[in-house]
Motif scaffolding. Structure first.
Motif, PDB file in Angstrom:
ATOM      1  N   ASP A 336       0.831  -1.195   0.000  1.00  0.00           N
ATOM      2  CA  ASP A 336       0.000   0.000   0.000  1.00  0.00           C
ATOM      3  C   ASP A 336       0.869   1.250   0.000  1.00  0.00           C
ATOM      4  N   GLN A 337       0.282   2.401  -0.309  1.00  0.00           N
ATOM      5  CA  GLN A 337       1.036   3.651  -0.493  1.00  0.00           C
ATOM      6  C   GLN A 337       1.739   4.102   0.778  1.00  0.00           C
ATOM      7  N   ALA A 338       1.135   3.887   1.919  1.00  0.00           N
ATOM      8  CA  ALA A 338       1.756   4.290   3.180  1.00  0.00           C
ATOM      9  C   ALA A 338       3.027   3.493   3.442  1.00  0.00           C
ATOM     10  N   THR A 339       3.018   2.216   3.067  1.00  0.00           N
ATOM     11  CA  THR A 339       4.208   1.380   3.237  1.00  0.00           C
ATOM     12  C   THR A 339       5.336   1.843   2.316  1.00  0.00           C
ATOM     13  N   VAL A 340       4.977   2.180   1.073  1.00  0.00           N
ATOM     14  CA  VAL A 340       5.975   2.692   0.124  1.00  0.00           C
ATOM     15  C   VAL A 340       6.554   4.006   0.631  1.00  0.00           C
ATOM     16  N   PHE A 341       5.692   4.876   1.160  1.00  0.00           N
ATOM     17  CA  PHE A 341       6.150   6.159   1.696  1.00  0.00           C
ATOM     18  C   PHE A 341       7.095   5.943   2.872  1.00  0.00           C
ATOM     19  N   THR A 342       6.765   5.042   3.745  1.00  0.00           N
ATOM     20  CA  THR A 342       7.612   4.744   4.902  1.00  0.00           C
ATOM     21  C   THR A 342       8.964   4.194   4.460  1.00  0.00           C
ATOM     22  N   SER A 343       8.936   3.307   3.470  1.00  0.00           N
ATOM     23  CA  SER A 343      10.179   2.728   2.951  1.00  0.00           C
ATOM     24  C   SER A 343      11.068   3.803   2.339  1.00  0.00           C
ATOM     25  N   PHE A 344      10.456   4.738   1.622  1.00  0.00           N
ATOM     26  CA  PHE A 344      11.227   5.828   1.011  1.00  0.00           C
ATOM     27  C   PHE A 344      11.925   6.674   2.075  1.00  0.00           C
ATOM     28  N   LEU A 345      11.195   7.035   3.107  1.00  0.00           N
ATOM     29  CA  LEU A 345      11.780   7.879   4.158  1.00  0.00           C
ATOM     30  C   LEU A 345      12.943   7.169   4.851  1.00  0.00           C
ATOM     31  N   LYS A 346      12.803   5.859   5.054  1.00  0.00           N
ATOM     32  CA  LYS A 346      13.862   5.121   5.738  1.00  0.00           C
ATOM     33  C   LYS A 346      15.107   4.958   4.870  1.00  0.00           C
ATOM     34  N   GLU A 347      14.916   4.594   3.587  1.00  0.00           N
ATOM     35  CA  GLU A 347      16.042   4.255   2.731  1.00  0.00           C
ATOM     36  C   GLU A 347      16.698   5.467   2.078  1.00  0.00           C
ATOM     37  N   VAL A 348      15.905   6.467   1.730  1.00  0.00           N
ATOM     38  CA  VAL A 348      16.443   7.630   1.025  1.00  0.00           C
ATOM     39  C   VAL A 348      16.735   8.784   1.981  1.00  0.00           C
ATOM     40  N   CYS A 349      15.775   9.044   2.882  1.00  0.00           N
ATOM     41  CA  CYS A 349      15.932  10.185   3.793  1.00  0.00           C
ATOM     42  C   CYS A 349      16.575   9.812   5.117  1.00  0.00           C
ATOM     43  N   GLN A 350      16.800   8.496   5.324  1.00  0.00           N
ATOM     44  CA  GLN A 350      17.432   8.026   6.554  1.00  0.00           C
ATOM     45  C   GLN A 350      16.691   8.516   7.797  1.00  0.00           C
ATOM     46  N   MET A 351      15.376   8.363   7.804  1.00  0.00           N
ATOM     47  CA  MET A 351      14.580   8.796   8.946  1.00  0.00           C
ATOM     48  C   MET A 351      13.372   7.878   9.111  1.00  0.00           C
ATOM     49  N   ASP A 352      12.942   7.727  10.361  1.00  0.00           N
ATOM     50  CA  ASP A 352      11.741   6.955  10.664  1.00  0.00           C
ATOM     51  C   ASP A 352      10.568   7.913  10.745  1.00  0.00           C
ATOM     52  N   PRO A 353       9.524   7.678   9.938  1.00  0.00           N
ATOM     53  CA  PRO A 353       8.388   8.593   9.950  1.00  0.00           C
ATOM     54  C   PRO A 353       7.605   8.502  11.265  1.00  0.00           C
ATOM     55  N   GLU A 354       7.142   9.646  11.718  1.00  0.00           N
ATOM     56  CA  GLU A 354       6.293   9.685  12.895  1.00  0.00           C
ATOM     57  C   GLU A 354       4.837   9.589  12.454  1.00  0.00           C
ATOM     58  N   GLU A 355       3.965   9.333  13.414  1.00  0.00           N
ATOM     59  CA  GLU A 355       2.557   9.179  13.097  1.00  0.00           C
ATOM     60  C   GLU A 355       1.982  10.445  12.471  1.00  0.00           C
ATOM     61  N   GLU A 356       2.511  11.600  12.902  1.00  0.00           N
ATOM     62  CA  GLU A 356       2.062  12.880  12.335  1.00  0.00           C
ATOM     63  C   GLU A 356       2.390  12.955  10.848  1.00  0.00           C
ATOM     64  N   ASP A 357       3.560  12.444  10.462  1.00  0.00           N
ATOM     65  CA  ASP A 357       3.953  12.428   9.045  1.00  0.00           C
ATOM     66  C   ASP A 357       3.026  11.514   8.236  1.00  0.00           C
ATOM     67  N   LEU A 358       2.735  10.348   8.798  1.00  0.00           N
ATOM     68  CA  LEU A 358       1.866   9.400   8.086  1.00  0.00           C
ATOM     69  C   LEU A 358       0.450   9.941   7.954  1.00  0.00           C
ATOM     70  N   ALA A 359      -0.019  10.637   9.000  1.00  0.00           N
ATOM     71  CA  ALA A 359      -1.365  11.204   8.941  1.00  0.00           C
ATOM     72  C   ALA A 359      -1.457  12.263   7.849  1.00  0.00           C
ATOM     73  N   LEU A 360      -0.422  13.107   7.743  1.00  0.00           N
ATOM     74  CA  LEU A 360      -0.402  14.134   6.708  1.00  0.00           C
ATOM     75  C   LEU A 360      -0.338  13.493   5.330  1.00  0.00           C
ATOM     76  N   PHE A 361       0.461  12.423   5.194  1.00  0.00           N
ATOM     77  CA  PHE A 361       0.571  11.733   3.918  1.00  0.00           C
ATOM     78  C   PHE A 361      -0.784  11.155   3.491  1.00  0.00           C
ATOM     79  N   ARG A 362      -1.482  10.520   4.431  1.00  0.00           N
ATOM     80  CA  ARG A 362      -2.791   9.934   4.101  1.00  0.00           C
ATOM     81  C   ARG A 362      -3.784  11.012   3.688  1.00  0.00           C
TER      82      ARG A 362
END
Length: 370
Positions: A336-362
């Motif tokens: 799903d798109q949220a999983t892809v977004f989380t993977s991008f932040l971890k692998e490219v941006c070297q950061m773990d997304p917070e719930e606030e980031d995921l809520a804004l993305f959704r």
């Protein structure tokens, strides 16, 4: 009467971070100056971009100094203009003194209206030196705020030259511009907005010959104008171009131009092949971009190839890259798109997304989703 037409030396230029001064010295001192000494042209026309940048490195300044000094020693006049890469106020130093030595350097628009008369073998050539200019400079010089675009400004300037034509002489213009219809390449600084930076070759019809600089490929620009091109290759896409300078011959009625090819100290190009084949092909001193055609990834390819290619510019591996991208895309396709977004932040941006980031993305996805 014989003349030489050259341009776009770009002294001090770098190619992928590598200085080309040694290669430029090889051209000037090993080929161009010996040709001048051998052929003794009545004049050398240098159509701009003597340096690669406005504040040139000391080594580039020293090379130009030696080159001009040698031309003065040989008694061969030089008619040169400032190009868009040159710093006009800097290269104008001692301009009046140089003129008395036979080095005519145009750095301002007003210099274009003080033509140089070159005489020899019972013939005369009147040279107009038009340095690079922008539309604002042209409008200010001409006192006409209604002029729009390079073409209108060039036309107005050339119209002012016509009354200065000396009867019985050939009329030659040296300019640094982009003639409409000419072919460009990656190493040129060409800024165009709807063609406003181009000038029509038809504007040059009043002249017997127009020696152009700015574009690095030797080519015609209409009936009267020609680009000599740069003496060296300054980008990979110039690989197929023939480099050199133009030998001009005026017979009293027509100017004939012939490209005098030069052999670079090191060539510039792209080599394609499998890794093992490229290893076997070396050693190679040229400036090269290597393209691997292997299907599988090659570990530390650049490090292993560089000893055989000491002037290696880059190594690319498009097939392996495409395969890796395809595999990665296949892995993410079912997620799903949220999983892809989380993977991008971890692998490219070297950061773990917070719930606030995921809520804004959704929320954003919900708004843009069809």
């Amino acid at each position: 009467m014989k003349l030489f037409h050259t341009s776009d030396w770009h002294l001090g230029r770098m190619l992928y971070g590598r200085s080309l001064l040694e290669d430029q010295r090889h051209f000037l001192e090993g080929q161009f100056l010996p040709a001048v000494e051998r052929e003794r042209p009545a004049c050398v026309l240098l159509a701009g971009d003597l340096y690669d940048r406005q504040v040139a490195p000391p080594e580039a300044i020293a090379l130009l100094d030696r080159t001009l000094s040698r031309l003065v020693e040989l008694g061969v006049p030089v008619c040169a203009i400032a190009g868009n890469h040159d710093g006009p106020s800097r290269i104008a130093i001692l301009k009046d003194a140089l003129r008395r030595c036979g080095v005519y350097l145009a750095t301002r628009l007003e210099d274009a209206f003080a033509p140089v008369m070159i005489e020899g073998e019972g013939q005369a050539v009147q040279v107009f030196l038009l340095p690079y200019f922008d539309t604002a400079q042209a409008r200010e010089f001409l006192g006409d705020d209604n002029l729009k675009g390079e073409n209108a400004c060039m036309e107005a300037i050339l119209q002012r030259m016509a009354p200065l034509f000396a009867p019985g002489a050939a009329h030659v213009l040296v300019a640094h511009c982009f003639a409409a219809g000419a072919q460009t390449c990656d190493s040129e600084s060409v800024a165009l907005v709807g063609g406003s930076g181009q000038v029509s070759p038809q504007l040059f019809e009043a002249f017997d010959y127009v020696a152009l600089g700015h574009l690095h490929g030797p080519q015609r620009a209409g009936e009267k104008a020609r680009y000599s091109g740069s003496p060296l290759k300054y980008s990979i896409d110039e690989t197929g171009q023939k480099k050199g300078f133009l030998t001009l011959t005026w017979d009293g009625e027509r100017m004939e131009a012939e490209l005098c090819p030069t052999r670079p100290l090191r060539d510039v190009g792209r080599l394609c092949g499998r890794f093992e084949d490229l290893l076997a092909r070396g050693p190679c001193e040229d400036y090269v971009e290597l393209v691997l055609e292997d299907e599988e990834p090659v570990l530390l390819a650049a490090e292993r190839l560089r000893p055989l290619y000491p002037n290696l510019l880059s190594v690319s591996h498009p097939k392996a890259f495409a395969a890796a991208v395809g595999q990665r895309a296949a892995q993410l396709k079912s997620r799903d798109q949220a999983t892809v977004f989380t993977s991008f932040l971890k692998e490219v941006c070297q950061m773990d997304p917070e719930e606030e980031d995921l809520a804004l993305f959704r929320e954003v996805i919900k708004e843009v989703a069809p």
